[in-house]
Structures are given as C-alpha cells and as structure tokens.
Design an enzyme around this catalytic site. Structure first.
Site, PDB file in Angstrom:
ATOM      1  N   LYS A  39       0.836  -1.192   0.000  1.00 50.90           N
ATOM      2  CA  LYS A  39       0.000   0.000   0.000  1.00 50.90           C
ATOM      3  C   LYS A  39       0.873   1.245   0.000  1.00 50.90           C
ATOM      4  CE  LYS A  39       0.716   1.956   3.338  1.00 50.90           C
ATOM      5  NZ  LYS A  39       1.979   2.546   3.893  1.00 50.90           N
ATOM      6  N   TYR A  44      -4.417   4.106   6.572  1.00 47.86           N
ATOM      7  CA  TYR A  44      -4.865   3.145   7.593  1.00 47.86           C
ATOM      8  C   TYR A  44      -6.163   3.622   8.241  1.00 47.86           C
ATOM      9  CZ  TYR A  44      -0.495   0.585   7.318  1.00 47.86           C
ATOM     10  OH  TYR A  44       0.555  -0.171   6.874  1.00 47.86           O
TER      11      TYR A  44
HETATM   12  P1  NAD Z   1      12.311   1.955   1.888  1.00 47.29           P
HETATM   13  O1  NAD Z   1      12.730   3.278   1.362  1.00 47.29           O
HETATM   14  O2  NAD Z   1      12.819   1.513   3.208  1.00 47.29           O
HETATM   15  O3  NAD Z   1      12.662   0.809   0.835  1.00 47.29           O
HETATM   16  C1  NAD Z   1      12.403   0.957  -0.542  1.00 47.29           C
HETATM   17  C2  NAD Z   1      13.250  -0.012  -1.322  1.00 47.29           C
HETATM   18  O4  NAD Z   1      13.095   0.285  -2.707  1.00 47.29           O
HETATM   19  C3  NAD Z   1      14.739   0.095  -1.016  1.00 47.29           C
HETATM   20  O5  NAD Z   1      15.315  -1.190  -0.999  1.00 47.29           O
HETATM   21  C4  NAD Z   1      15.281   0.902  -2.183  1.00 47.29           C
HETATM   22  O6  NAD Z   1      16.629   0.619  -2.465  1.00 47.29           O
HETATM   23  C5  NAD Z   1      14.380   0.413  -3.301  1.00 47.29           C
HETATM   24  N1  NAD Z   1      14.348   1.328  -4.435  1.00 47.29           N
HETATM   25  C6  NAD Z   1      14.512   0.956  -5.698  1.00 47.29           C
HETATM   26  N2  NAD Z   1      14.456   2.012  -6.513  1.00 47.29           N
HETATM   27  C7  NAD Z   1      14.287   3.087  -5.736  1.00 47.29           C
HETATM   28  C8  NAD Z   1      14.178   4.482  -6.008  1.00 47.29           C
HETATM   29  N3  NAD Z   1      14.245   4.977  -7.249  1.00 47.29           N
HETATM   30  N4  NAD Z   1      13.999   5.316  -4.946  1.00 47.29           N
HETATM   31  C9  NAD Z   1      13.927   4.835  -3.691  1.00 47.29           C
HETATM   32  N5  NAD Z   1      14.018   3.515  -3.396  1.00 47.29           N
HETATM   33  C10 NAD Z   1      14.208   2.657  -4.399  1.00 47.29           C
HETATM   34  O7  NAD Z   1      10.723   1.969   1.875  1.00 47.29           O
HETATM   35  P2  NAD Z   1       9.772   0.972   2.683  1.00 47.29           P
HETATM   36  O8  NAD Z   1       9.423   1.598   3.977  1.00 47.29           O
HETATM   37  O9  NAD Z   1      10.346  -0.371   2.656  1.00 47.29           O
HETATM   38  O10 NAD Z   1       8.443   1.045   1.783  1.00 47.29           O
HETATM   39  C11 NAD Z   1       8.285   0.233   0.632  1.00 47.29           C
HETATM   40  C12 NAD Z   1       6.790   0.009   0.400  1.00 47.29           C
HETATM   41  O11 NAD Z   1       6.261  -0.658   1.523  1.00 47.29           O
HETATM   42  C13 NAD Z   1       5.978   1.286   0.254  1.00 47.29           C
HETATM   43  O12 NAD Z   1       4.945   1.070  -0.645  1.00 47.29           O
HETATM   44  C14 NAD Z   1       5.411   1.515   1.653  1.00 47.29           C
HETATM   45  O13 NAD Z   1       4.214   2.247   1.650  1.00 47.29           O
HETATM   46  C15 NAD Z   1       5.173   0.078   2.068  1.00 47.29           C
HETATM   47  N6  NAD Z   1       5.170  -0.098   3.537  1.00 47.29           N
HETATM   48  C16 NAD Z   1       4.145  -0.785   4.077  1.00 47.29           C
HETATM   49  C17 NAD Z   1       4.089  -0.969   5.440  1.00 47.29           C
HETATM   50  C18 NAD Z   1       2.959  -1.750   6.034  1.00 47.29           C
HETATM   51  O14 NAD Z   1       2.864  -1.807   7.254  1.00 47.29           O
HETATM   52  N7  NAD Z   1       2.123  -2.377   5.218  1.00 47.29           N
HETATM   53  C19 NAD Z   1       5.087  -0.446   6.252  1.00 47.29           C
HETATM   54  C20 NAD Z   1       6.157   0.234   5.653  1.00 47.29           C
HETATM   55  C21 NAD Z   1       6.182   0.406   4.286  1.00 47.29           C
END
Ligand code: NAD
Length: 367
Positions: free
Chosen positions: A132, A217
C-alpha cells in the site's frame, strides 16, 4: 461495491473465528504446499519486516530477491537460504518468468514503482502482492488490475490489518451489535517523518504525503469497521510549508467521511506527530483500539470507557504478516479471490483523490 466489501470483511472475520473455533487457520484444509515468493525491494519493509515472516508461514516461502544492490542481495540470500540463481536486479526482473520456483511477486518498492513492477510481474506470469498505497493514482490502479486480469494472475494489496486479531475482533463485535447502532468513527494515524531525502517526501515518488502513507490506515479502518462505503468527503489540510520536509507533500490532513447509514467518520493523518488510534462509538457503547494498526502492542477496550480491556482470539496466521502471506498463497492454490484484491486498493485511491480535491477546493466532494 459495498457487497464485495462486506463479503471481504465477513471472510476475514470468519477466518479469525474459524481459527479460534478449531484451533487452526480456516485454510488448514489446504494441503501444506508452500508457494515461492520473490521479494522486490530490500528496504525497511521488504527486508526488515516481510522477509523474517516466512518462518511463520505454512504456505509461503522465500525463493527469490530483486534488488538494485548486488552485495546486499547476496548477503540477504545467503542469510535466508535463497540460491544465487534466485537473485535478480531491476533489469533482470523480467527473467523471473523463467524461474518456476517463483509463484508470487511481493512488491515492497516506493509507490511510484508499484504500477511498473506489477505490470511487468504479471507479464512474467506471476501473481502479485503489492504494498500500500496501491499506486500514485486511481488510473494507475486500473492499469494494474487490467494487467493482472489479462495475464490471468491474482492481485492483492498489502493491507495487513485485515489479518490482525484486534481489528478482526473489533469488526466482529461491532457487527454483532455489542455497541448498539454505530454513530461515529474516529481515527488518527501519524508518525514523525524525518530525513528530507526520503522518497516519501517527494511527490513524484510517493503520490502525496501522510495521507498516502499512514492516513490510508484510518481510511481503510473507517471502511472495514463500518462495513460501508463513504458517499461524500470533506477535508482540510494544514501544512507548514516552511518546514523543509513538507515542500512537496502534506503534513496534516483531516477528513470527514459520510456513510449511507448516517455514521460519520472523522479521520486525521499526520507526518508531524506519532499517533495510532481507532474509536467506534455506538448508541450503547464504544470500541477503542490504541494502537490500532501498529506492528505490535495492540490494545482494545470495549464498553463505556477503558475499564474493560479485551484480548482477542488468535487471527488467521501466527502473525498478521504470516496471515497475509498465507492468505495470498491459499487464494492462488485454491483459485479464490483475495479478500483485499486490487479493487480494494483502487477504492481507497479514488477516495484519497477525492480527499485531496476537497482539501484543495475547500468543498464537500460527493463520491
Ligand atoms: P524503503 O525506502 O525503506 O525501501 C524501498 C526499497 O526500494 C529500497 O530497498 C530501495 O533501495 C528500493 N528502491 C529501488 N528504486 C528506488 C528508487 N528509485 N527510490 C527509492 N528507493 C528505491 O521503503 P519501505 O518503507 O520499505 O516502503 C516500501 C513500500 O512498503 C511502500 O509502498 C510503503 O508504503 C510500504 N510499507 C508498508 C508498510 C505496512 O505496514 N504495510 C510499512 C512500511 C512500508
């Protein structure tokens, strides 16, 4: 639309209830086959939260990784028993097509990449679980749904609260009439955003601010707790644009949802305070969760205040994430639709777009 939603909620709540009644998940009848997952994006969520969950799953296992960081992917692969042949980068992603071990691709990437990796993943012949918010816009959500339909693949959104025991128990009690006729729903969701370089604070990468990331949420909870679809929204945004974090995206946005039964949903989304709260007020009592949608530490009170604390029966998985992963797997194995399909992400995106429009135009928007 409402019927589908209600069916989803009944299924989710039913899953939790069946789990309690017989001491095993509702899909325990499904033979213990494990589907293979490719995790795309080894960031905070993919690596920090999802990958460690496979050990709690009955029907899901980690078999592949997709990352732009080869050294990290190699390290994670060796730690989690993924063979080198299961490591991909964003260019070789489409080669997942030739890996029969991979059944499902789980997209844990920044929002602006969700559509592309869903469309390419479906074209590679894999089922998709996408985090999401589903995408940058409702139009993108529609493309993702169409791509998965065309490929004959399932599409599920990572709405983990549908597998979380406190939320399922609150839904069950509200539907059972324990607090009488529901009159009012309230939810505040926020966290203190940091680091101006984060993709979350860049509109082109995130699609928006706190509403897209955490306020969703509150919106989701308003819909699954009431079991209704909002018919109108009214929103107001408050953002300090001199704060370098909020040059491109909103900080606070409060939105009111009008439901057909007359229930009012009052929600607040923030990037400048930590809050995670859900409150349902009926004419005979209240159900309160705080935190309501956190990773852990949920608490719930039912009655007239906080005197009666409730511990719910177990949910459909060992954890909310194992419940989510195994739900996706059993939907694929049994050829059923997930309870939170792409259409559910699309519904949220349409409402989110209306909330932003309402805040911009300072008027009530009928949905
Ligand atoms: P994050 O920034 O920690 O990780 C993103 C990942 O994508 C990294 O490994 C990064 O290297 C990669 N990536 C590849 N291309 C990229 C670019 N051009 N710019 C930035 N990153 C790039 O983010 P996250 O917190 O892991 O979030 C990822 C997804 O998960 C999002 O959609 C977020 O909304 C979702 N999320 C959901 C929950 C939940 O509880 N359901 C919690 C946190 C995040």
């Amino acid at each position: 639309m409402i019927d589908l939603d209600r069916r989803s909620l009944v299924l989710a709540a039913g899953g939790a209830l069946a789990a309690t009644a017989v001491g095993a998940p509702v899909w325990a009848a499904t033979p213990p086959r494990k589907l293979g997952y490719a995790i795309v994006g080894l960031g905070g969520y993919g690596l920090g939260i999802i990958i460690p969950q496979f050990k709690n799953c009955q029907h899901s296992k980690l078999v592949a990784l997709v990352s732009g960081d080869a050294a990290k992917a190699k390290r994670v692969a060796s730690e989690h028993g993924v063979p080198e042949s299961g490591i991909y980068d964003y260019k070789s992603y489409d080669k997942l097509k030739d890996n029969p071990e991979v059944d499902v691709i789980y997209i844990c990437l920044p929002v602006f990449m969700h559509k592309e990796y869903t469309v390419r993943g479906a074209a590679a012949g894999k089922h998709i679980l996408c985090e999401k918010p589903m995408a940058l816009s409702a139009a993108e959500c529609e493309e993702m749904i169409a791509a998965c339909k065309k490929a004959g693949k399932k599409l599920m959104i990572g709405y983990r609260s549908h597998f979380e025991p406190y939320n399922l128990e609150a839904i069950r009690r509200a539907r059972a009439g324990e607090i009488g006729k529901l009159r009012y729903f309230r939810s505040e969701h926020g966290f203190t955003a940091g680091g101006t370089s984060s993709w979350r604070l860049k509109k082109a990468l995130s699609g928006g601010g706190s509403l897209m990331d955490i306020g969703i949420y509150a919106l989701q909870a308003a819909r699954y707790m009431t079991g209704e679809e909002p018919i109108a929204v009214y929103a107001k945004e408050t953002t300090d644009r001199s704060d370098p974090r909020f040059r491109e995206v909103e900080d606070m946005i409060e939105f009111q949802l009008e439901f057909p039964s007359g229930v009012i949903g009052s929600c607040m989304s923030m990037y400048s305070a930590n809050q995670n709260h859900i409150l349902l007020m009926g004419d005979k009592g209240r159900i309160e969760l705080e935190p309501g949608t956190a990773y852990s530490g949920h608490r719930m009170w039912v009655g007239s205040g906080r005197n009666n604390e409730i511990t719910p029966p177990p949910g459909p998985g060992k954890t909310q994430w194992a419940g989510q992963l195994d739900h996706m797997s059993t939907c694929v194995i049994d050829n059923r639709e997930p309870i939170v399909p792409g259409e559910e992400g699309l519904r949220d995106m349409r409402i989110i777009e209306a909330i932003y429009k309402s805040a911009r135009e300072q008027k009530r928007i009928v949905l």
